[in-house]
Design a protein around this motif. Structure first.
Motif, PDB file in Angstrom:
ATOM      1  N   MET A  89       0.829  -1.200   0.000  1.00  0.00           N
ATOM      2  CA  MET A  89       0.000   0.000   0.000  1.00  0.00           C
ATOM      3  C   MET A  89       0.865   1.253   0.000  1.00  0.00           C
ATOM      4  O   MET A  89       0.555   2.230  -0.659  1.00  0.00           O
ATOM      5  CB  MET A  89      -0.899  -0.004   1.238  1.00  0.00           C
ATOM      6  N   GLU A  90       1.992   1.179   0.766  1.00  0.00           N
ATOM      7  CA  GLU A  90       2.862   2.349   0.826  1.00  0.00           C
ATOM      8  C   GLU A  90       3.365   2.737  -0.554  1.00  0.00           C
ATOM      9  O   GLU A  90       3.385   3.914  -0.921  1.00  0.00           O
ATOM     10  CB  GLU A  90       4.066   2.092   1.753  1.00  0.00           C
ATOM     11  N   LEU A  91       3.776   1.706  -1.323  1.00  0.00           N
ATOM     12  CA  LEU A  91       4.331   1.983  -2.658  1.00  0.00           C
ATOM     13  C   LEU A  91       3.270   2.624  -3.533  1.00  0.00           C
ATOM     14  O   LEU A  91       3.524   3.641  -4.197  1.00  0.00           O
ATOM     15  CB  LEU A  91       4.813   0.675  -3.289  1.00  0.00           C
ATOM     16  N   LEU A  92       2.065   2.064  -3.521  1.00  0.00           N
ATOM     17  CA  LEU A  92       0.986   2.606  -4.347  1.00  0.00           C
ATOM     18  C   LEU A  92       0.704   4.051  -3.963  1.00  0.00           C
ATOM     19  O   LEU A  92       0.594   4.947  -4.811  1.00  0.00           O
ATOM     20  CB  LEU A  92      -0.271   1.746  -4.141  1.00  0.00           C
ATOM     21  N   PHE A  93       0.651   4.288  -2.660  1.00  0.00           N
ATOM     22  CA  PHE A  93       0.353   5.626  -2.153  1.00  0.00           C
ATOM     23  C   PHE A  93       1.421   6.614  -2.608  1.00  0.00           C
ATOM     24  O   PHE A  93       1.122   7.706  -3.123  1.00  0.00           O
ATOM     25  CB  PHE A  93       0.308   5.565  -0.617  1.00  0.00           C
ATOM     26  N   ALA A  94       2.681   6.199  -2.468  1.00  0.00           N
ATOM     27  CA  ALA A  94       3.782   7.076  -2.853  1.00  0.00           C
ATOM     28  C   ALA A  94       3.727   7.366  -4.347  1.00  0.00           C
ATOM     29  O   ALA A  94       3.938   8.504  -4.784  1.00  0.00           O
ATOM     30  CB  ALA A  94       5.111   6.441  -2.476  1.00  0.00           C
ATOM     31  N   LEU A  95       3.423   6.315  -5.139  1.00  0.00           N
ATOM     32  CA  LEU A  95       3.364   6.506  -6.593  1.00  0.00           C
ATOM     33  C   LEU A  95       2.262   7.499  -6.959  1.00  0.00           C
ATOM     34  O   LEU A  95       2.443   8.352  -7.821  1.00  0.00           O
ATOM     35  CB  LEU A  95       3.120   5.163  -7.297  1.00  0.00           C
ATOM     36  N   VAL A  96       1.119   7.356  -6.296  1.00  0.00           N
ATOM     37  CA  VAL A  96       0.002   8.253  -6.599  1.00  0.00           C
ATOM     38  C   VAL A  96       0.369   9.699  -6.280  1.00  0.00           C
ATOM     39  O   VAL A  96       0.159  10.611  -7.083  1.00  0.00           O
ATOM     40  CB  VAL A  96      -1.258   7.826  -5.813  1.00  0.00           C
ATOM     41  N   ILE A  97       0.990   9.899  -5.091  1.00  0.00           N
ATOM     42  CA  ILE A  97       1.378  11.256  -4.718  1.00  0.00           C
ATOM     43  C   ILE A  97       2.377  11.807  -5.736  1.00  0.00           C
ATOM     44  O   ILE A  97       2.266  12.938  -6.214  1.00  0.00           O
ATOM     45  CB  ILE A  97       1.995  11.291  -3.307  1.00  0.00           C
ATOM     46  N   GLY A  98       3.344  10.941  -6.099  1.00  0.00           N
ATOM     47  CA  GLY A  98       4.367  11.366  -7.060  1.00  0.00           C
ATOM     48  C   GLY A  98       3.744  11.743  -8.389  1.00  0.00           C
ATOM     49  O   GLY A  98       4.070  12.784  -8.966  1.00  0.00           O
ATOM     50  N   ALA A  99       2.825  10.888  -8.872  1.00  0.00           N
ATOM     51  CA  ALA A  99       2.206  11.152 -10.176  1.00  0.00           C
ATOM     52  C   ALA A  99       1.405  12.444 -10.141  1.00  0.00           C
ATOM     53  O   ALA A  99       1.497  13.278 -11.048  1.00  0.00           O
ATOM     54  CB  ALA A  99       1.305   9.978 -10.566  1.00  0.00           C
ATOM     55  N   LEU A 100       0.630  12.624  -9.067  1.00  0.00           N
ATOM     56  CA  LEU A 100      -0.182  13.842  -8.957  1.00  0.00           C
ATOM     57  C   LEU A 100       0.702  15.083  -8.932  1.00  0.00           C
ATOM     58  O   LEU A 100       0.442  16.069  -9.630  1.00  0.00           O
ATOM     59  CB  LEU A 100      -1.027  13.802  -7.687  1.00  0.00           C
ATOM     60  N   THR A 101       1.766  15.024  -8.114  1.00  0.00           N
ATOM     61  CA  THR A 101       2.629  16.194  -7.996  1.00  0.00           C
ATOM     62  C   THR A 101       3.338  16.481  -9.309  1.00  0.00           C
ATOM     63  O   THR A 101       3.397  17.632  -9.766  1.00  0.00           O
ATOM     64  CB  THR A 101       3.664  15.965  -6.875  1.00  0.00           C
ATOM     65  N   ALA A 102       3.853  15.411  -9.950  1.00  0.00           N
ATOM     66  CA  ALA A 102       4.578  15.615 -11.202  1.00  0.00           C
ATOM     67  C   ALA A 102       3.657  16.198 -12.266  1.00  0.00           C
ATOM     68  O   ALA A 102       4.015  17.178 -12.946  1.00  0.00           O
ATOM     69  CB  ALA A 102       5.168  14.284 -11.671  1.00  0.00           C
ATOM     70  N   SER A 103       2.451  15.634 -12.391  1.00  0.00           N
ATOM     71  CA  SER A 103       1.526  16.181 -13.397  1.00  0.00           C
ATOM     72  C   SER A 103       1.162  17.612 -13.044  1.00  0.00           C
ATOM     73  O   SER A 103       1.042  18.472 -13.919  1.00  0.00           O
ATOM     74  CB  SER A 103       0.248  15.360 -13.478  1.00  0.00           C
ATOM     75  N   GLY A 104       0.987  17.859 -11.750  1.00  0.00           N
ATOM     76  CA  GLY A 104       0.648  19.207 -11.311  1.00  0.00           C
ATOM     77  C   GLY A 104       1.719  20.204 -11.697  1.00  0.00           C
ATOM     78  O   GLY A 104       1.426  21.255 -12.275  1.00  0.00           O
ATOM     79  N   VAL A 105       2.964  19.859 -11.409  1.00  0.00           N
ATOM     80  CA  VAL A 105       4.053  20.780 -11.721  1.00  0.00           C
ATOM     81  C   VAL A 105       4.171  20.967 -13.239  1.00  0.00           C
ATOM     82  O   VAL A 105       4.353  22.085 -13.732  1.00  0.00           O
ATOM     83  CB  VAL A 105       5.382  20.260 -11.126  1.00  0.00           C
ATOM     84  N   TYR A 106       4.009  19.860 -13.981  1.00  0.00           N
ATOM     85  CA  TYR A 106       4.091  19.960 -15.443  1.00  0.00           C
ATOM     86  C   TYR A 106       3.030  20.923 -15.965  1.00  0.00           C
ATOM     87  O   TYR A 106       3.315  21.832 -16.755  1.00  0.00           O
ATOM     88  CB  TYR A 106       3.913  18.578 -16.071  1.00  0.00           C
ATOM     89  N   LEU A 107       1.793  20.748 -15.513  1.00  0.00           N
ATOM     90  CA  LEU A 107       0.707  21.609 -15.997  1.00  0.00           C
ATOM     91  C   LEU A 107       0.907  23.055 -15.554  1.00  0.00           C
ATOM     92  O   LEU A 107       0.574  23.985 -16.287  1.00  0.00           O
ATOM     93  CB  LEU A 107      -0.637  21.102 -15.479  1.00  0.00           C
ATOM     94  N   LEU A 108       1.477  23.201 -14.369  1.00  0.00           N
ATOM     95  CA  LEU A 108       1.712  24.548 -13.842  1.00  0.00           C
ATOM     96  C   LEU A 108       2.679  25.316 -14.728  1.00  0.00           C
ATOM     97  O   LEU A 108       2.591  26.542 -14.860  1.00  0.00           O
ATOM     98  CB  LEU A 108       2.298  24.405 -12.436  1.00  0.00           C
ATOM     99  N   LEU A 109       3.594  24.586 -15.344  1.00  0.00           N
ATOM    100  CA  LEU A 109       4.612  25.260 -16.156  1.00  0.00           C
ATOM    101  C   LEU A 109       4.121  25.568 -17.567  1.00  0.00           C
ATOM    102  O   LEU A 109       4.820  26.217 -18.333  1.00  0.00           O
ATOM    103  CB  LEU A 109       5.894  24.417 -16.208  1.00  0.00           C
ATOM    104  N   ARG A 110       2.931  25.064 -17.926  1.00  0.00           N
ATOM    105  CA  ARG A 110       2.351  25.457 -19.200  1.00  0.00           C
ATOM    106  C   ARG A 110       1.853  26.883 -19.035  1.00  0.00           C
ATOM    107  O   ARG A 110       1.192  27.203 -18.067  1.00  0.00           O
ATOM    108  CB  ARG A 110       1.146  24.571 -19.559  1.00  0.00           C
ATOM    109  N   ALA A 111       2.158  27.745 -19.988  1.00  0.00           N
ATOM    110  CA  ALA A 111       1.836  29.154 -19.750  1.00  0.00           C
ATOM    111  C   ALA A 111       0.411  29.513 -20.151  1.00  0.00           C
ATOM    112  O   ALA A 111       0.162  30.532 -20.764  1.00  0.00           O
ATOM    113  CB  ALA A 111       2.835  30.027 -20.487  1.00  0.00           C
TER     114      ALA A 111
END
Lengths: 122, 512
Positions: free
Chosen positions: A1-23
């Motif tokens: 469960m820990e791995l899944l949870f960490a992956l989800v947080i990572g994916a959300l944050t990474a996508s968030g940062v990527y979208l944030l950098l779109r102008a």
């Protein structure tokens, strides 16, 4: 469960940062939303992950840490308010500048609209 | 007496809620009630200042929930000083706003009072998560205020400001989460006890969390890599709002002063003085950057907005050195610079209102009305901001220069601060001489009239710099005692042992 949870947080944050950098304002709003989901899940995990335990002291022998849940609840409420404000502001930006670029204008805007903006800014 | 602690939060909260329902009431009534609220808030802040000046810590636990789990308000000298600073600034900005700047937005006073409430919560709270909540309260009010007055030029800087602060909030939460997961507490006094005991892999977790907090506070305070949003946003805001925002960067500095010496201070073992090595050079570069920006500004408000960044650099340099004298000098300069910068924002707006199309751009324009009054105000503001002798800016900078011990840091700080002040003066003299002396023929045809509220509030706020000079002795005694109190944090930790619960009702007490 820990791995899944960490992956989800990572994916959300990474996508968030990527979208944030779109102008563009819409991706920026989406990016901030995803980022805040990532942050909320992260905050949730700071009280350690446990299943089948209640966050109420005294109801069971072991309980889940209630404090992060209270924190997440506050953070979610604040996040909603902020996102709502940002959506309104993004729409206002679109209406004012006839453009959804976060700087209000693209690099290769037609000269006419640029002049118009200079006039309004004066 | 401890119930007084909640007064600076409750008063603007109640006043603000009252304003929400008064959107359609006559504007005169709204203004009177709003200013009454601000005056009451100032009175409560002064009461707290008197309470705090006996060097003890007072705590107020919401709903009698014991710290470290309940949310507590903590009053000490630093909090009281910041409360009074904000209340005086808020009062004059509010009087200025009621001279006409509050029109066109039914909820201006609501937002203004909620902003003050957010600031007061931030200064009083003794809990990291509550500090986050306070930041959000003051930020969401500031978003509304920044947009106040309409105009399409405000949307883009406003959007940048909102997005940046939302990212900052996300980082704040991550930092808080990391610290919580390693220590299991968010109460600042409890953190000061628990952080030295952190061991093993948790040390790095706390370190990362602490550095993230520093980044967030740095964003609020506008330290160099995080400062470019500020000049545009502040220069575009309405004058009283920009003037009130002069204290917003100080909230970031306050948070650094509050959190870092306490929980990452000398006694924090492996984590002692976290991030302070980075802060000193960054502060000096911020200072230089601010001066360059001020030299390049082409209107008065942008010039003053860069002055905000200059003062942030000047403040953080002595704080980063971590000495008691440095902290005391920084606090003295903080009081002085906040009021001066705010007054300059108000003066710029008055100048702009008298110059027709030229507004506050630094260009020759027809002679303005009320030239003597405005030029004297600008002169006082510029002398105080630049740091020339008779006014408070000079004493602040002098104390900062005196507080450094000889060595490499002294060489850097002295040279950057001196050269920076010199070029700041050049920027002000250039702006002042073009705006006030280089006149074209004729008058501006129909300038906006200066009403009493606007000119009196600007005048008094500008003259606060002289008040500081007159009261320099008591003020510097106070800041010295504040720095002493901040350095000796055993008192702050002791609030955990203070019994919060006092049985109010003796019958209930007997039953127990």
């Amino acid at each position: 469960m820990e791995l899944l949870f960490a992956l989800v947080i990572g994916a959300l944050t990474a996508s968030g940062v990527y979208l944030l950098l779109r102008a563009r304002t819409f991706p920026v709003v989406m990016g901030l939303t995803l980022l805040s989901y990532g942050v909320n899940l992260f905050l949730f995990a700071t009280g350690r992950l446990a299943t089948g335990q209640q966050p109420v002291i005294g109801t069971a022998a072991s309980y889940s840490d209630p404090l992060p849940q209270a924190l997440v609840l506050t953070a979610i409420v604040i996040g909603f308010a902020m996102t709502a404000f940002l959506v309104v502001l993004a729409l206002r930006n679109l209406a004012d500048n006839e453009n959804d670029h976060v700087d209000g204008q693209q690099e290769n805007t037609p000269a006419a609209s640029k002049q118009e903006q200079e006039v309004t800014s004066k | 007496m401890t119930h007084w602690l909640i007064a600076p939060i409750l008063i603007p909260l109640l006043g603000g809620i009252l304003q929400v329902f008064m959107g359609y009431a006559p504007i005169g009534l709204r203004r009177t009630l709003a200013i009454t609220t601000t005056v009451l808030m100032l009175a409560s802040a002064v009461v707290l200042l008197v309470l705090a000046s006996d060097d003890s810590y007072r705590i107020y636990a919401f709903g009698n929930w014991q710290p470290p789990f309940g949310i507590v308000l903590v009053l000490d000298r630093l909090a009281a000083l910041m409360l009074v600073l904000t209340a005086i600034l808020g009062l004059f900005c509010h009087i200025y706003a009621s001279g006409g700047a509050d029109e066109g937005n039914r909820q201006f006073h609501t937002l203004f009072l909620f902003q003050l409430m957010g600031l007061n919560i931030a200064f009083l709270t003794g809990d990291l998560f509550n500090l986050f909540v306070a930041f959000e309260v003051l930020l969401i009010a500031s978003y509304g205020l920044l947009m106040h007055g309409g105009g399409t030029t405000r949307t883009v800087p406003g959007l940048h400001y909102v997005v940046l602060n939302l990212v900052g909030s996300a980082l704040f939460l991550i930092g808080v989460g990391m610290i919580y997961s390693a220590t299991g507490t968010l109460n600042m006094a409890d953190l000061a006890v628990k952080i030295p005991q952190v061991s093993g892999s948790n040390v790095n977790l706390v370190k990362a969390g602490g550095m993230m907090l520093l980044v967030v506070f740095g964003l609020k305070a506008a330290i160099l890599p995080l400062c470019f949003w500020l000049p545009k946003a502040y220069a575009k805001a309405t004058a009283p709002v920009a003037a009130l925002f002069a204290v917003m960067t100080k909230v970031g500095i306050y948070a650094i002063i509050r959190v870092f010496p306490l929980i990452f201070g000398e006694g924090a073992g492996e984590l002692a003085n976290l991030g302070m090595d980075w802060l000193f050079p960054l502060a000096l570069i911020t200072l230089s950057m601010g001066v360059i920006g001020a030299l390049g500004a082409n209107n008065l408000k942008t010039l003053v907005a860069w002055q905000v960044i200059i003062s942030v650099g000047t403040l953080l340099a002595p704080i980063a050195l971590g000495s008691e004298a440095g902290l005391s000098a920084a606090l003295f300069y903080l009081v002085s610079t906040t009021w001066t910068v705010a007054a300059l924002f108000l003066v710029s707006e008055l100048v702009a209102s008298q110059r027709g199309l030229a507004a506050d751009n630094i260009v020759p324009a027809p002679r303005m009305h009320h030239r003597t009054f405005l030029s004297v105000l600008f002169l006082i503001g510029a002398v105080a901001a630049g740091g020339l002798p008779p006014l408070s800016g000079f004493f602040g900078k002098l104390l900062i220069l005196q507080s450094v011990e000889p060595g490499v840091e002294m060489a850097w700080l002295w040279s950057v601060l001196m050269v920076g002040s010199f070029f700041t003066l050049i920027a002000y003299s250039r702006a002042g001489s073009i705006v006030f002396w280089r006149n074209l023929d004729g008058h501006v045809e129909s300038p906006a009239p200066l009403n009493n509220r606007v000119s009196i509030s600007t005048g008094i706020l500008t003259c606060m710099t002289m008040v500081i000079v007159v009261l320099a002795g008591p003020l510097s005694d106070y800041t010295r005692a504040t720095a002493e109190q901040l350095h000796n944090n055993s008192g702050y930790i002791n609030i955990l042992q203070t019994p919060v619960h006092v049985p109010q009702n003796p019958i209930v007490g007997e039953k127990n």
